[in-house]
Design a protein around this motif. Sequence first.
Motif, PDB file in Angstrom:
ATOM      1  N   ALA A  70       0.831  -1.209   0.000  1.00 14.57           N
ATOM      2  CA  ALA A  70       0.000   0.000   0.000  1.00 14.57           C
ATOM      3  C   ALA A  70       0.862   1.253   0.000  1.00 14.57           C
ATOM      4  CB  ALA A  70      -0.931  -0.006   1.220  1.00 14.57           C
ATOM      5  N   THR A  71       1.957   1.214   0.746  1.00 10.53           N
ATOM      6  CA  THR A  71       2.847   2.367   0.779  1.00 10.53           C
ATOM      7  C   THR A  71       3.524   2.577  -0.566  1.00 10.53           C
ATOM      8  OG1 THR A  71       3.264   1.890   3.118  1.00 10.53           O
ATOM      9  CG2 THR A  71       4.753   3.437   2.049  1.00 10.53           C
ATOM     10  N   GLN A  72       3.859   1.498  -1.248  1.00 12.74           N
ATOM     11  CA  GLN A  72       4.473   1.626  -2.566  1.00 12.74           C
ATOM     12  C   GLN A  72       3.504   2.225  -3.585  1.00 12.74           C
ATOM     13  OE1 GLN A  72       5.994  -2.331  -3.342  1.00 12.74           O
ATOM     14  NE2 GLN A  72       8.004  -1.795  -2.520  1.00 12.74           N
ATOM     15  N   VAL A  73       2.237   1.855  -3.503  1.00 11.05           N
ATOM     16  CA  VAL A  73       1.240   2.468  -4.386  1.00 11.05           C
ATOM     17  C   VAL A  73       1.203   3.968  -4.147  1.00 11.05           C
ATOM     18  CG1 VAL A  73      -1.221   2.644  -4.924  1.00 11.05           C
ATOM     19  CG2 VAL A  73      -0.173   0.395  -4.600  1.00 11.05           C
ATOM     20  N   LEU A  74       1.161   4.378  -2.885  1.00  9.76           N
ATOM     21  CA  LEU A  74       1.122   5.797  -2.543  1.00  9.76           C
ATOM     22  C   LEU A  74       2.392   6.499  -3.011  1.00  9.76           C
ATOM     23  CD1 LEU A  74      -0.629   7.903  -1.060  1.00  9.76           C
ATOM     24  CD2 LEU A  74       0.656   7.370   1.015  1.00  9.76           C
ATOM     25  N   GLY A  75       3.544   5.882  -2.755  1.00 10.80           N
ATOM     26  CA  GLY A  75       4.810   6.499  -3.155  1.00 10.80           C
ATOM     27  C   GLY A  75       4.922   6.658  -4.654  1.00 10.80           C
ATOM     28  N   THR A  76       4.389   5.690  -5.406  1.00 13.88           N
ATOM     29  CA  THR A  76       4.459   5.751  -6.868  1.00 13.88           C
ATOM     30  C   THR A  76       3.514   6.821  -7.412  1.00 13.88           C
ATOM     31  OG1 THR A  76       5.019   3.401  -6.910  1.00 13.88           O
ATOM     32  CG2 THR A  76       4.310   4.379  -8.978  1.00 13.88           C
ATOM     33  N   VAL A  77       2.311   6.919  -6.843  1.00 13.73           N
ATOM     34  CA  VAL A  77       1.393   7.987  -7.249  1.00 13.73           C
ATOM     35  C   VAL A  77       1.986   9.350  -6.902  1.00 13.73           C
ATOM     36  CG1 VAL A  77      -0.872   9.020  -6.829  1.00 13.73           C
ATOM     37  CG2 VAL A  77      -0.669   6.554  -7.110  1.00 13.73           C
ATOM     38  N   PHE A  78       2.568   9.461  -5.716  1.00 15.93           N
ATOM     39  CA  PHE A  78       3.205  10.717  -5.318  1.00 15.93           C
ATOM     40  C   PHE A  78       4.329  11.095  -6.277  1.00 15.93           C
ATOM     41  CE2 PHE A  78       2.149  10.790  -0.465  1.00 15.93           C
ATOM     42  CZ  PHE A  78       0.851  11.141  -0.772  1.00 15.93           C
ATOM     43  N   ASP A  79       5.061  10.097  -6.777  1.00 19.05           N
ATOM     44  CA  ASP A  79       6.154  10.383  -7.696  1.00 19.05           C
ATOM     45  C   ASP A  79       5.621  11.080  -8.945  1.00 19.05           C
ATOM     46  OD1 ASP A  79       9.045  10.000  -8.336  1.00 19.05           O
ATOM     47  OD2 ASP A  79       8.221   8.887 -10.025  1.00 19.05           O
ATOM     48  N   GLY A  80       4.479  10.624  -9.441  1.00 19.31           N
ATOM     49  CA  GLY A  80       3.862  11.307 -10.574  1.00 19.31           C
ATOM     50  C   GLY A  80       3.434  12.712 -10.219  1.00 19.31           C
TER      51      GLY A  80
END
Length: 302
Positions: A252-262
């Motif tokens: 779940a944290t990786q999903v958030l981190g990846t969206v934040f990267d965009g």
Amino acid sequence: MWPPTQLTYSTADRIARITLDRPDRGNGLTSTLIAELAAAVERADLDPDVHVIVLSGNGKGFCGGYDLVESAEGQGSLGPSDAVEGSPLDPAVMAANHDPSRTWDPMVDYAMMSRNVKAFMTLFHAATPVICSVHGFCVAGGTDLALCSDLLVIADDARIGYPPARVWGSPTTSMWTHRLGPQRAKRLLFTGDSLSGTEALEWGLAIEAPPADRLVERTDALAERITRMPLNQLAMMKLLVNTQVQEQGLHATQVLGTVFDGITRHTPEGYAFQQRAAEAGFRQAVRERDDPFGDAGGLGGG
């Protein structure tokens, strides 16, 4: 993706060696290199004669992150040149999605970057233990490789950190808290500062920080010791530890981190950084970003 063109692969004495091999570009990450890395990890993981993987880099440093010189100077295009036309990996699609005059689709960014995360996480999910051996520098996207590995051996004078936390980046694999704990992860991500190898050992990020001229020796000694273990025991011990990490919410944290990267590439500051890179060159934009922190000219674009 085989044989590889941007890394080297060899096996001997129960050790598979994967070496990033773009020394003229600081082993900068490209779509090709990322795909070849995933293929090499899978190849080693399926080899019954391999008990441990050693990941390293050729040249002056381990990895300077994504090779963003072309993409940042070229209006935000990060994808492979042979991508399916119109797909989220099509450089033209991503460049258009980064146009500040148009509506941004965050799922286009996520579709592209999440595939990179899956490739990096092959290091984490492989049943075979992975040692990452770092010399010189390991910054930005390069830290995804190091932190998704199981054990980090880093030269005492090397540098490791995530400078894009300052602008135009979020750590997509989100491994910093897992490896350092919340407070120390915040200390690095609130500033974009990097650690020396000695500091990485003191902070518990690395397992060993030998002098640079003994890095290979110490990495090989650890690898050789691991090779004495049965493959099934290694797989069980790695799965045991990794399961606990995953249960703590890593995906779940990786999903958030990846969206934040965009998102970081589509903020006012992100657009300004990209525009400056297009005008003055990516290295100059990074230099100006980092100058207030006293480490201008360092690596760490993305």
